[in-house]
Motif scaffolding. Sequence first.
Motif, PDB file in Angstrom:
ATOM      1  N   GLY A 132      -0.543   4.251   9.892  1.00  0.00           N
ATOM      2  CA  GLY A 132      -0.729   5.573  10.313  1.00  0.00           C
ATOM      3  C   GLY A 132      -0.261   6.702   9.669  1.00  0.00           C
ATOM      4  N   GLU A 133       0.890   6.311   9.187  1.00  0.00           N
ATOM      5  CA  GLU A 133       1.458   7.552   8.237  1.00  0.00           C
ATOM      6  C   GLU A 133       2.505   6.905   7.117  1.00  0.00           C
ATOM      7  OE1 GLU A 133       4.500  11.356   8.422  1.00  0.00           O
ATOM      8  OE2 GLU A 133       4.036  10.115  10.378  1.00  0.00           O
ATOM      9  N   ILE A 134       2.639   7.513   6.037  1.00  0.00           N
ATOM     10  CA  ILE A 134       3.279   7.297   4.775  1.00  0.00           C
ATOM     11  C   ILE A 134       3.979   8.316   4.446  1.00  0.00           C
ATOM     12  CG2 ILE A 134       3.663   6.195   2.403  1.00  0.00           C
ATOM     13  CD1 ILE A 134       0.603   5.053   2.546  1.00  0.00           C
ATOM     14  N   LYS A 135       5.418   8.543   4.613  1.00  0.00           N
ATOM     15  CA  LYS A 135       6.339   9.485   4.436  1.00  0.00           C
ATOM     16  C   LYS A 135       6.989   9.089   2.946  1.00  0.00           C
ATOM     17  CE  LYS A 135       7.699  10.579   8.981  1.00  0.00           C
ATOM     18  NZ  LYS A 135       8.837  10.617   9.879  1.00  0.00           N
ATOM     19  N   VAL A 136       6.942   9.991   2.034  1.00  0.00           N
ATOM     20  CA  VAL A 136       7.549   9.781   0.712  1.00  0.00           C
ATOM     21  C   VAL A 136       8.566  10.905   0.500  1.00  0.00           C
ATOM     22  CG1 VAL A 136       6.928   9.651  -1.704  1.00  0.00           C
ATOM     23  CG2 VAL A 136       5.133   8.797  -0.189  1.00  0.00           C
ATOM     24  N   LEU A 137       9.556  10.648   0.195  1.00  0.00           N
ATOM     25  CA  LEU A 137      10.577  11.598  -0.054  1.00  0.00           C
ATOM     26  C   LEU A 137      10.850  11.485  -1.580  1.00  0.00           C
ATOM     27  CD1 LEU A 137      12.905  13.631   0.790  1.00  0.00           C
ATOM     28  CD2 LEU A 137      14.566  11.769   0.879  1.00  0.00           C
ATOM     29  N   PRO A 193      -8.736   8.716   5.684  1.00  0.00           N
ATOM     30  CA  PRO A 193      -8.300  10.252   5.768  1.00  0.00           C
ATOM     31  C   PRO A 193      -7.391  10.198   7.252  1.00  0.00           C
ATOM     32  CG  PRO A 193     -10.842  10.321   5.657  1.00  0.00           C
ATOM     33  CD  PRO A 193     -10.154   9.024   5.261  1.00  0.00           C
ATOM     34  N   ASP A 194      -7.645   9.168   7.975  1.00  0.00           N
ATOM     35  CA  ASP A 194      -6.642   9.135   9.212  1.00  0.00           C
ATOM     36  C   ASP A 194      -5.358   8.525   9.150  1.00  0.00           C
ATOM     37  OD1 ASP A 194      -8.823   9.599  10.569  1.00  0.00           O
ATOM     38  OD2 ASP A 194      -9.227   7.635  11.478  1.00  0.00           O
ATOM     39  N   CYS A 195      -4.931   8.035   7.789  1.00  0.00           N
ATOM     40  CA  CYS A 195      -3.653   7.847   7.225  1.00  0.00           C
ATOM     41  C   CYS A 195      -2.815   9.189   6.847  1.00  0.00           C
ATOM     42  CB  CYS A 195      -3.573   7.026   6.351  1.00  0.00           C
ATOM     43  SG  CYS A 195      -2.058   6.389   5.589  1.00  0.00           S
ATOM     44  N   VAL A 251       0.681  -1.300   0.042  1.00  0.00           N
ATOM     45  CA  VAL A 251      -0.107   0.022  -0.058  1.00  0.00           C
ATOM     46  C   VAL A 251       0.983   1.312   0.133  1.00  0.00           C
ATOM     47  CG1 VAL A 251      -1.741   1.348   1.302  1.00  0.00           C
ATOM     48  CG2 VAL A 251      -1.827  -0.958   1.129  1.00  0.00           C
ATOM     49  N   ALA A 252       1.826   1.313   0.844  1.00  0.00           N
ATOM     50  CA  ALA A 252       2.786   2.369   0.876  1.00  0.00           C
ATOM     51  C   ALA A 252       3.507   2.707  -0.229  1.00  0.00           C
ATOM     52  CB  ALA A 252       3.711   2.288   2.223  1.00  0.00           C
ATOM     53  N   LYS A 256       6.705   3.664   5.909  1.00  0.00           N
ATOM     54  CA  LYS A 256       5.673   3.346   6.419  1.00  0.00           C
ATOM     55  C   LYS A 256       5.574   3.519   7.980  1.00  0.00           C
ATOM     56  CE  LYS A 256       4.494  -0.895   7.035  1.00  0.00           C
ATOM     57  NZ  LYS A 256       4.513  -2.288   6.692  1.00  0.00           N
ATOM     58  N   ILE A 257       4.496   3.808   8.555  1.00  0.00           N
ATOM     59  CA  ILE A 257       4.659   3.932  10.110  1.00  0.00           C
ATOM     60  C   ILE A 257       3.457   3.188  10.362  1.00  0.00           C
ATOM     61  CG2 ILE A 257       4.682   5.305  12.074  1.00  0.00           C
ATOM     62  CD1 ILE A 257       6.356   7.400  10.331  1.00  0.00           C
ATOM     63  N   MET A 258       3.607   2.235  11.204  1.00  0.00           N
ATOM     64  CA  MET A 258       2.196   1.557  11.744  1.00  0.00           C
ATOM     65  C   MET A 258       1.902   1.907  12.983  1.00  0.00           C
ATOM     66  SD  MET A 258       1.539  -0.675   9.095  1.00  0.00           S
ATOM     67  CE  MET A 258       0.473  -1.825  10.148  1.00  0.00           C
TER      68      MET A 258
END
Length: 134
Positions: free
Chosen positions: A87-92, A124-126, A45-46, A77-79
Amino acid sequence: MTSKVVYTGDLRTLATHIRSGSTIETDAPVDNHGKGERFSPTDLVATALGACIVTTMGILGKNHGISVDGVSCEIEKIMVADPRRIGEIKVLLDFTGCGPYTERQKTILEHIANACPVYESLHPDCKNTLTFIW
């Protein structure tokens, strides 16, 4: 039909893309009883977010004469727990190997990154954190 997923045992699956026949194996992550030897479903998913961002940039670029060949992205990806979910996906996004870009082109590319189909499909919570290196 888009794909077929078969549970192969030992917390692994084999997904087959119907049109092309290409396959992806998944494995549960180490922190959830797996071996962590393949992408986990949440890793996919991430990763799909990053792939969708650069793909939609490529589509937009073709239509507007903006090359994004060579852009790369790193995904984190942060679970979170209760319930266990992304909980969060960080994309650089690193554009240093391509370009140069005008400020207008940068604005266009940043806008499309924040509006790609996967981005729009995530709950939306992601939290999605995009960082651009020009």
